[in-house]
Write a protein that holds these residues in place. Structure first.
Motif, short mmCIF file in Angstrom:
data_model
loop_
_atom_site.label_atom_id
_atom_site.label_comp_id
_atom_site.label_asym_id
_atom_site.label_seq_id
_atom_site.Cartn_x
_atom_site.Cartn_y
_atom_site.Cartn_z
N ARG A 129 0.89 -1.15 0.02
CA ARG A 129 0.09 0.07 -0.11
C ARG A 129 0.82 1.14 0.19
N ASP A 175 -12.51 -8.73 -0.36
CA ASP A 175 -13.69 -8.34 0.12
C ASP A 175 -14.84 -8.39 -0.74
N GLU A 214 -15.22 -7.39 10.56
CA GLU A 214 -14.54 -6.53 11.34
C GLU A 214 -14.96 -5.29 11.27
N HIS A 245 -5.50 -12.73 9.19
CA HIS A 245 -4.88 -12.69 7.78
C HIS A 245 -4.88 -14.26 7.34
N ARG A 271 -6.52 -14.46 4.32
CA ARG A 271 -6.09 -13.86 2.76
C ARG A 271 -4.94 -14.93 2.00
O1 F6P Z 1 -8.96 -5.36 1.45
C1 F6P Z 1 -8.74 -6.48 1.94
C2 F6P Z 1 -8.34 -6.66 3.67
O2 F6P Z 1 -8.20 -8.03 3.96
C3 F6P Z 1 -9.75 -6.00 4.42
O3 F6P Z 1 -10.84 -7.35 4.56
C4 F6P Z 1 -8.94 -5.86 5.75
O4 F6P Z 1 -9.75 -4.93 6.47
C5 F6P Z 1 -7.66 -5.42 5.09
O5 F6P Z 1 -7.53 -5.73 3.94
C6 F6P Z 1 -6.52 -5.50 6.07
O6 F6P Z 1 -5.16 -5.02 5.41
P1 F6P Z 1 -3.79 -5.00 5.98
O7 F6P Z 1 -3.42 -6.33 5.60
O8 F6P Z 1 -3.11 -4.04 5.12
O9 F6P Z 1 -3.99 -4.98 7.44
#
Ligand code: F6P
Length: 323
Positions: A71, A127, A222, A252, A255
């Protein structure tokens, strides 16, 4: 044409399958492809690598992104974008394909307009919160990961007659929460898009308790309004102290993991379509799935249209099926 491909924002299962499709479709069309590492940060740092067909061998089944992601705050500044442009130009990259969510798209839109670089975007985020595509890459896999976790929690919850609060991802989106909640047989679901106070939740839990359920699972997205699973669990416990309450934050782990067949096929279709559209002269669009068709939507529209992918019918159904 030399195409630069990058992933940006939160990683999502299926990104690798999509990179593979972009690289191979472009090479098949006689174009060269450069992998840009760490999204916009990699443009600013000139972190590039020429891609061959073999660079993307054996990655279709991998979660995460081989190109890495970030990011990048610097890309929000004019100086950052200028630096990125100079590096891209020096590397001979004259078109871009970006995979990510709305942050990725707004960067791509501005950059493409400022420097007149064609860009096509592909929706990749667990998401599923983007206008212009019924599904985003990674959402199906993440939902399946959550269901697997709920099933396991259900085993222990039922053995101890416990009430579990399971927190899932989705800061502004309740797609994972609602669909995993339905598929996992949850008794209640708290979503960011729909207000449900503790009073309503407690009356739903009372109904569950009165019907002699051995276990109860509440899914908490969340971003919901009550402040997350720990807070909700505390308030419920204060009112119903007979409940043995527990909290699990999935975090996480949602993910990661090998992409589902749905995500692999979607990733391949979108990567292929993105290159085709770029070669046909399109720019500043996102390719997405509508029905079972691949369509392109202007990035500006994707960014400006609010999306609501939850159906009231499904919410009602969830309550009926959990009695
Ligand atoms: O946008 C995807 C996501 O996994 C969201 O569901 C979550 O709120 C966010 O990213 C978390 O981001 P990071 O991994 O930068 O903390």
């Amino acid at each position: 044409m030399k195409v630069g491909v990058y992933t940006s924002g939160g990683d999502a299962p299926g990104m690798n399958a999509c990179i593979r499709a972009v690289v191979r479709t472009a090479l098949h069309a006689g174009k060269s492809v450069v992998g840009i590492y760490q999204g916009y940060q990699g443009m600013i740092d000139a972190n590039f690598e020429e891609m061959t067909s073999r660079s993307v061998s054996n990655i279709i089944q991998l979660g995460g992104t081989i190109l890495k992601t970030a990011r990048c705050a610097a890309f929000r500044t004019a100086e950052g974008r200028q630096q990125a442009y100079e590096h891209i130009k020096a590397a001979g990259i004259d078109a871009l394909i970006g995979i990510g969510g709305d942050g990725t798209f707004s960067g791509a839109e501005v950059f493409s307009r400022e420097f007149d670089i064609p860009v096509i975007c592909i929706p990749g985020t667990i998401d599923n919160d983007l206008y212009g595509s019924d599904f985003t890459l990674g959402y199906d896999t993440a939902t399946n990961t959550v269901i697997e976790a709920i099933d396991k929690i259900r085993d222990t919850a039922a053995s101890h007659d416990r009430l579990f609060f399971v927190e899932v991802m989705g800061r502004d989106s309740g797609c994972i929460a609602l669909n995993a909640g339905i598929a996992g047989g949850a008794e209640a679901i708290l979503l960011p898009e729909k207000s449900m106070g503790i009073d309503t939740l407690c009356s739903q839990l009372e109904t569950a308790a009165n019907s002699k359920k051995a276990s109860t699972i509440v899914i908490v997205a969340e971003g919901e309004e009550n402040g997350g699973a720990y807070k909700v669990a505390k308030e419920v416990k204060e009112r119903f102290d007979f409940y043995d309450t527990k909290v699990t934050i999935l975090g996480h782990l949602q993910r990661g993991g090998s992409p589902s067949s749905f995500d692999r096929v979607l990733a391949s279709r979108l990567g292929y379509a993105a290159v085709k559209r770029l070669l046909a002269g399109e720019s500043r669009v996102m390719v997405g799935l509508w029905g079972n068709e691949i369509k392109a939507t202007p990035l500006e529209e994707v960014l400006n249209r609010k999306v609501f992918k939850l159906s009231e019918d499904m919410l009602e159904m969830m309550e009926v099926l959990s009695i």
